[in-house]
Design an enzyme around this catalytic site. Structure first.
Site, PDB file in Angstrom:
ATOM      1  N   HIS A 139      -7.475   1.007  -6.679  1.00  0.00           N
ATOM      2  CA  HIS A 139      -7.643   0.052  -5.347  1.00  0.00           C
ATOM      3  C   HIS A 139      -8.238  -1.273  -5.869  1.00  0.00           C
ATOM      4  CE1 HIS A 139      -8.048  -1.403  -1.505  1.00  0.00           C
ATOM      5  NE2 HIS A 139      -8.540  -0.645  -0.775  1.00  0.00           N
ATOM      6  N   ASP A 157     -17.081   7.100  -1.163  1.00  0.00           N
ATOM      7  CA  ASP A 157     -16.117   6.957  -0.506  1.00  0.00           C
ATOM      8  C   ASP A 157     -15.798   8.212   0.085  1.00  0.00           C
ATOM      9  OD1 ASP A 157     -13.382   5.861   0.441  1.00  0.00           O
ATOM     10  OD2 ASP A 157     -12.566   6.271  -1.708  1.00  0.00           O
ATOM     11  N   ARG A 209       0.908  -0.959  -0.027  1.00  0.00           N
ATOM     12  CA  ARG A 209      -0.115  -0.187   0.032  1.00  0.00           C
ATOM     13  C   ARG A 209       0.947   1.247   0.016  1.00  0.00           C
ATOM     14  NH1 ARG A 209      -5.359   1.169   3.624  1.00  0.00           N
ATOM     15  NH2 ARG A 209      -6.027  -0.060   1.866  1.00  0.00           N
ATOM     16  N   CYS A 255     -16.257   1.403   0.608  1.00  0.00           N
ATOM     17  CA  CYS A 255     -15.203   0.785   0.720  1.00  0.00           C
ATOM     18  C   CYS A 255     -14.655   0.841   2.091  1.00  0.00           C
ATOM     19  CB  CYS A 255     -13.773   0.982  -0.103  1.00  0.00           C
ATOM     20  SG  CYS A 255     -13.460   3.007   0.079  1.00  0.00           S
ATOM     21  N   ARG A 310     -13.507  -8.633   1.292  1.00  0.00           N
ATOM     22  CA  ARG A 310     -11.931  -8.489   0.897  1.00  0.00           C
ATOM     23  C   ARG A 310     -11.331  -9.761   1.173  1.00  0.00           C
ATOM     24  NH1 ARG A 310     -10.117  -3.205   1.320  1.00  0.00           N
ATOM     25  NH2 ARG A 310      -8.074  -4.401   0.520  1.00  0.00           N
ATOM     26  N   GLN A 348     -10.180  -3.989  -3.489  1.00  0.00           N
ATOM     27  CA  GLN A 348     -11.451  -3.446  -3.092  1.00  0.00           C
ATOM     28  C   GLN A 348     -12.379  -3.849  -4.115  1.00  0.00           C
ATOM     29  OE1 GLN A 348     -12.163  -2.016   0.133  1.00  0.00           O
ATOM     30  NE2 GLN A 348     -14.044  -2.568  -0.914  1.00  0.00           N
TER      31      GLN A 348
HETATM   32  N1  NVA Z   1     -10.012   6.750  -1.195  1.00  0.00           N
HETATM   33  C1  NVA Z   1      -9.549   6.289   0.058  1.00  0.00           C
HETATM   34  C2  NVA Z   1      -9.724   4.792   0.179  1.00  0.00           C
HETATM   35  C3  NVA Z   1      -9.440   4.032   1.695  1.00  0.00           C
HETATM   36  C4  NVA Z   1      -9.538   2.539   1.520  1.00  0.00           C
HETATM   37  C5  NVA Z   1      -8.153   6.435   0.484  1.00  0.00           C
HETATM   38  O1  NVA Z   1      -7.151   6.591  -0.579  1.00  0.00           O
HETATM   39  O2  NVA Z   1      -7.706   7.059   1.470  1.00  0.00           O
HETATM   40  N1   CP Z   2     -11.007  -0.336   2.431  1.00  0.00           N
HETATM   41  C1   CP Z   2      -9.923  -0.490   2.557  1.00  0.00           C
HETATM   42  O1   CP Z   2      -8.940  -0.684   2.046  1.00  0.00           O
HETATM   43  O2   CP Z   2      -9.765  -0.154   4.117  1.00  0.00           O
HETATM   44  P1   CP Z   2      -8.627  -0.172   4.825  1.00  0.00           P
HETATM   45  O3   CP Z   2      -7.843   1.401   4.452  1.00  0.00           O
HETATM   46  O4   CP Z   2      -8.784  -0.345   6.372  1.00  0.00           O
HETATM   47  O5   CP Z   2      -7.462  -1.207   4.478  1.00  0.00           O
END
Ligand code: NVA
Ligand code: CP
Length: 316
Positions: A138, A233, A111, A273, A301, A141
């Protein structure tokens, strides 16, 4: 009986545009099979003895725990690697990190921020690399989202998904995923917050060939009208914390609430998500109401990612 698709072995899972409808269908079938096995207590140690290294440069609840539990259920192990504690955080290159980790582990999940970083990692690593979220994608997801939609609606093709909010990594990956599986998609964002223009144009080109409808608009009512799936989101993603206050004003007309959902199909399902901010991007009554399937979605997930792990880290 689904035939093992060994062509996934050692394949990186970075973005859905790299995969066909057949690939996505295969992964969803595998996820459904392993979900049923897990619910019945049938062991499925397809990755016995294998180790996944997980690099996190941003926070996570679902991604970290679902990958870790998924590896355990598959008979392997996962190692959590925070970038703060790796030499990566002190200037070791991503390519050197990839080469070294490849000597110890059988797969890498990361990540991170820029998508170019995951591409650089994947280029240097000799193991498969899985995208656990970048600023622009993502895909894990969205595979879980498609599984959730399939479970609740019995099909993917011919449905309409609307996404209302920020044109972020979720919007980009939903565009790619929906068009692959034959689902119409409408995205409504405030002006200036549209999804990535390159992704939109590639998706539009693919949609034209398959007669899928893609709408990008600034009008939430246009997007949500007759939608089977309503998705949102957070308005400020990880790394955009400084813009949080300014975005609250810019996005205020884009909240998913009962008034807006009057325009959706009567049987719509609500997806997010997570993590969610109640009464910002979604009202509490929708988030916690009868149309919401967000916790099924979060559970999926685990199942969707086990399919990705098995496909990329085992030979079928
Ligand atoms: N758009 C959000 C998704 C989190 C799962 C982010 O990147 O923080
Ligand atoms: N939806 C998602 O990726 O959640 P986290 O940021 O908790 O991993």
């Amino acid at each position: 009986m689904i035939q093992p698709n060994t062509s996934f072995y050692n394949t990186d899972f970075l973005a859905l545009h790299d995969f066909s409808k057949k690939d996505i269908t295969y992964l969803l079938d595998e996820a459904i099979t392993m979900k049923a096995m897990q619910k019945k207590g049938i062991p499925h140690p397809y990755l016995a003895g294998k180790v996944l290294g997980m690099i996190f440069e941003k926070s996570s609840t679902r991604t970290r725990v679902s990958f870790e539990v998924g590896m355990l259920q598959l008979g392997g192990q996962a190692i959590f690697l925070s970038s703060n504690d790796l030499q990566l955080g002190r200037g070791e290159t991503i390519a050197d990190t990839a080469c070294v980790l490849s000597r110890y582990v059988d797969g890498i999940m990361i990540r991170t921020f820029g998508h170019d970083k995951i591409e650089e990692l994947a280029e240097a690593a000799s193991t498969p690399v899985i995208n656990g979220l970048t600023d622009s994608h993502h895909p894990c997801q969205v595979l879980a989202d498609l599984l959730t939609i399939l479970e609740h609606k019995g099909t993917l093709q011919g449905l309409k998904l609307c996404y209302i909010g920020d044109g972020n990594n979720m919007a980009n990956s939903l565009l790619e995923g929906a068009v692959k599986v034959g689902m119409d998609i409408a995205i409504a964002t405030p002006p200036g917050y549209e999804p990535d223009a390159t992704i939109v144009s590639a998706v539009m080109e693919e949609a034209a060939k398959t007669q899928v409808e893609v709408v990008i608009t600034t009008d939430p009512v246009t997007a949500i009208t007759d939608a089977d799936i309503v998705y949102t989101d957070v308005w400020a993603s990880m790394g955009q914390e400084d813009e949080q206050v300014q975005r609250l004003t810019k996005f205020k007309d884009y909240q998913i609430n009962s008034a807006l959902c009057q325009h959706a199909s009567a049987q719509f399902i609500f997806l997010h998500c997570l993590p969610a901010h109640r009464d910002e991007e979604v009202s509490g009554e929708i988030m916690d109401g009868p149309h919401s399937v967000v916790f099924d979605q979060a559970e999926n997930r685990l199942h969707a990612q086990k399919a990705i792990l098995k496909a990329t880290m085992s030979q079928g």
